[in-house]
Design an enzyme around this catalytic site. Structure first.
Site, PDB file in Angstrom:
ATOM      1  N   ILE A  46      25.159  19.635  44.456  1.00  0.00           N
ATOM      2  CA  ILE A  46      25.375  18.190  44.324  1.00  0.00           C
ATOM      3  C   ILE A  46      26.862  17.872  44.195  1.00  0.00           C
ATOM      4  O   ILE A  46      27.400  16.989  44.871  1.00  0.00           O
ATOM      5  CB  ILE A  46      24.580  17.654  43.103  1.00  0.00           C
ATOM      6  CG1 ILE A  46      23.098  17.918  43.327  1.00  0.00           C
ATOM      7  CG2 ILE A  46      24.842  16.167  42.867  1.00  0.00           C
ATOM      8  CD1 ILE A  46      22.281  18.074  42.092  1.00  0.00           C
TER       9      ILE A  46
ATOM     10  N   ASN B 281      16.501  25.936  32.618  1.00  0.00           N
ATOM     11  CA  ASN B 281      17.583  26.567  31.853  1.00  0.00           C
ATOM     12  C   ASN B 281      17.722  25.864  30.513  1.00  0.00           C
ATOM     13  O   ASN B 281      17.015  24.906  30.234  1.00  0.00           O
ATOM     14  CB  ASN B 281      18.891  26.558  32.663  1.00  0.00           C
ATOM     15  CG  ASN B 281      19.338  25.154  32.981  1.00  0.00           C
ATOM     16  OD1 ASN B 281      19.644  24.379  32.100  1.00  0.00           O
ATOM     17  ND2 ASN B 281      19.331  24.810  34.279  1.00  0.00           N
TER      18      ASN B 281
HETATM   19  N1  CTP Z   1      26.462  21.975  40.448  1.00  0.00           N
HETATM   20  C1  CTP Z   1      25.824  21.047  41.265  1.00  0.00           C
HETATM   21  N2  CTP Z   1      24.805  21.444  42.061  1.00  0.00           N
HETATM   22  C2  CTP Z   1      24.398  22.729  42.087  1.00  0.00           C
HETATM   23  C3  CTP Z   1      25.040  23.692  41.256  1.00  0.00           C
HETATM   24  C4  CTP Z   1      26.067  23.260  40.439  1.00  0.00           C
HETATM   25  O1  CTP Z   1      26.182  19.862  41.224  1.00  0.00           O
HETATM   26  N3  CTP Z   1      23.403  23.092  42.877  1.00  0.00           N
HETATM   27  C5  CTP Z   1      27.579  21.519  39.620  1.00  0.00           C
HETATM   28  C6  CTP Z   1      27.328  21.502  38.148  1.00  0.00           C
HETATM   29  O2  CTP Z   1      26.837  20.238  37.719  1.00  0.00           O
HETATM   30  C7  CTP Z   1      28.706  21.783  37.571  1.00  0.00           C
HETATM   31  C8  CTP Z   1      29.351  22.660  38.619  1.00  0.00           C
HETATM   32  O3  CTP Z   1      28.623  22.448  39.817  1.00  0.00           O
HETATM   33  O4  CTP Z   1      29.460  20.621  37.479  1.00  0.00           O
HETATM   34  C9  CTP Z   1      29.418  24.111  38.343  1.00  0.00           C
HETATM   35  O5  CTP Z   1      28.152  24.590  38.062  1.00  0.00           O
HETATM   36  P1  CTP Z   1      27.921  26.163  38.029  1.00  0.00           P
HETATM   37  O6  CTP Z   1      26.477  26.432  37.793  1.00  0.00           O
HETATM   38  O7  CTP Z   1      28.908  26.764  37.083  1.00  0.00           O
HETATM   39  O8  CTP Z   1      28.352  26.488  39.514  1.00  0.00           O
HETATM   40  P2  CTP Z   1      27.788  27.443  40.558  1.00  0.00           P
HETATM   41  O9  CTP Z   1      28.243  26.951  41.870  1.00  0.00           O
HETATM   42  O10 CTP Z   1      26.324  27.609  40.364  1.00  0.00           O
HETATM   43  O11 CTP Z   1      28.581  28.748  40.220  1.00  0.00           O
HETATM   44  P3  CTP Z   1      28.116  30.159  39.638  1.00  0.00           P
HETATM   45  O12 CTP Z   1      28.199  31.022  40.798  1.00  0.00           O
HETATM   46  O13 CTP Z   1      29.148  30.448  38.588  1.00  0.00           O
HETATM   47  O14 CTP Z   1      26.726  29.957  39.094  1.00  0.00           O
END
Ligand code: CTP
Length: 402
Positions: free
Chosen positions: A305, A208
């Site tokens: 995470i 990304n």
């Molecule tokens: N995050 C993480 N591990 C993942 C995905 C996200 O630690 N596998 C953490 C990111 O570092 C950030 C937060 O979760 O602090 C939100 O990330 P985001 O991508 O917005 O969350 P998602 O759970 O992927 O939500 P969405 O459905 O909006 O993509």
């Protein structure tokens, strides 16, 4: 508390030398004694009289001054302080330091000292970016020299870019961190940063656009307040925060492993843009085009995470902070995300392309906590980091008092 400490302040010759006067004033306000040293070139920009009047001490200028040597030899002078600070550090002074030259008082003190050295560079952007200067920085960092700045912005010479001297208060914070006396001294903080790369085969991956710049700025701001930082980063473009314990990873699964290995920590700031999926059974050989059509990739979900750390049974940090980059209903989505992940705060931002935030230098964030939403004005990513670091230190201090 910095009260009672002593700084040997070496002022180099650059237009930014005038800021050293304010730096002396700020240090004196905090009870820090300052022994000032001016290079010959610095005397073109500030006078020994104004420097010594503000410091309330003698200003040293010459290597072969018999009066100075009779009062205090240069070797002894190099050892009087708890910290040697070079501000502004010119390209010339840094080159002398890297080479171990000792042709004048400032460079001799820097070669003779056995105390830690903090350097605040200031120079034209081309000089800063020159391969020779970058080589010298690497050498100095390898020698354990600490750095604060330079900042990016408009310069006295009319150009724009990195090379501006850090502001006096930023230098004070770096000095405080070097003394190990900042508000986050003895606190350990985990920061995740950058994108993850999820392999398809040995040469292709899913990624990304995260540059990692906000994560680096946060780590730097936390360290300026005295924190020990474990910085777990994916393959990001941004420079790594000097002085942090850096753990380089590629995939989300590796990032989880590294983050868990960093526990226990007092706070975890998950700023990484983690891929939600990985390719199941990524090929260990380069995929070839085939007459049978395009390869069918099968995806598996990556571990979360932030959620894992926020719900950790035995080592949940006192404060867990996540980020939420949203393109619509920012506050509602981020508020729901905070609950879903189980973290204490979510730093939410609107990343629609028209905001210019993704890949830009500025950020406009809302801090979502159990108390509600606090929208901060649009500011540089460095300022967001600084404000967040202050909020983290306030929260940890409050938690330790209850
Ligand atoms: N995050 C993480 N591990 C993942 C995905 C996200 O630690 N596998 C953490 C990111 O570092 C950030 C937060 O979760 O602090 C939100 O990330 P985001 O991508 O917005 O969350 P998602 O759970 O992927 O939500 P969405 O459905 O909006 O993509």
């Amino acid at each position: 508390m910095m009260q009672g400490k002593r700084v040997l302040l070496i002022i180099g010759g650059g237009i930014a030398a005038f800021k050293s006067l304010d730096l002396i004033r700020r240090l004196k306000e905090r009870g820090v004694a300052v022994t000032p040293v001016l290079t010959r070139a610095a005397e073109e920009f500030v006078t020994p009289l104004s420097v010594s009047a503000l410091a309330g001490e003698k200003c040293y200028r010459d290597l072969f001054d018999l009066t100075d040597e009779a009062e205090m030899g240069h070797i002894q002078l190099s050892r009087v302080a708890d910290l040697v600070v070079v501000a502004p550090a010119t390209a010339d002074l840094m080159a002398k330091m890297a080479q171990g030259l000792a042709g004048d008082l400032a460079s001799t003190l820097l070669l003779a000292t056995d105390t830690p050295v903090l350097v605040a560079p200031a120079m034209n952007v081309r000089m800063w970016e020159h391969a020779a200067t970058q080589r010298n920085i690497q050498t100095l960092q390898g020698d354990g020299v600490l750095f604060v700045g330079p900042n990016e912005g408009d310069m006295a010479c009319g150009e724009h870019g990195p090379g501006r001297l850090s502001e006096p208060l930023e230098i004070v914070a770096a000095i405080e961190a070097a003394f190990g006396t900042g508000p986050l001294a003895s606190k350990r903080v985990l920061v995740t940063s950058g994108p993850t790369h999820e392999p398809i085969d040995p040469v292709r991956y899913i990624a990304n656009r995260s540059s990692g710049s906000q994560g680096t700025a946060i780590a730097q701001a936390l360290m300026r307040q005295g924190a020990e930082v474990v910085f777990v980063t994916g393959p990001a473009d941004a420079a790594r925060p000097q002085g942090a314990q850096i753990v380089e990873v590629q995939t989300a699964r590796e990032m989880l492993e590294a983050a868990q290995a960093a526990l226990p920590v007092d706070a975890a700031i998950c700023a990484a843009a983690v891929a939600d999926w990985h390719v199941i059974g990524a090929s260990d050989q380069k995929l070839k085009k085939s007459k049978d059509g395009t390869p069918a990739l099968e995806f598996g979900e990556n571990p979360d995470i932030l959620k894992t750390i926020a719900n950790h049974q035995t080592a949940r940090p006192t404060l867990v902070v996540g980020f939420a980059a949203e393109t619509n209903d920012v506050i509602d989505n981020a508020t729901a995300k905070r609950l879903r992940k189980g973290c204490d705060w979510i730093v939410a931002n609107d990343v629609r392309p028209e905001t210019g935030i993704m890949g830009g230098d500025e950020n406009a964030v809302t801090l979502i906590s159990a108390e509600g939403a606090d929208t901060w004005p649009r500011m540089s990513k460095t300022d967001v980091a600084r404000r967040l670091a202050t909020a983290v230190s306030d929260a940890l201090t409050k938690a330790s008092q209850t």
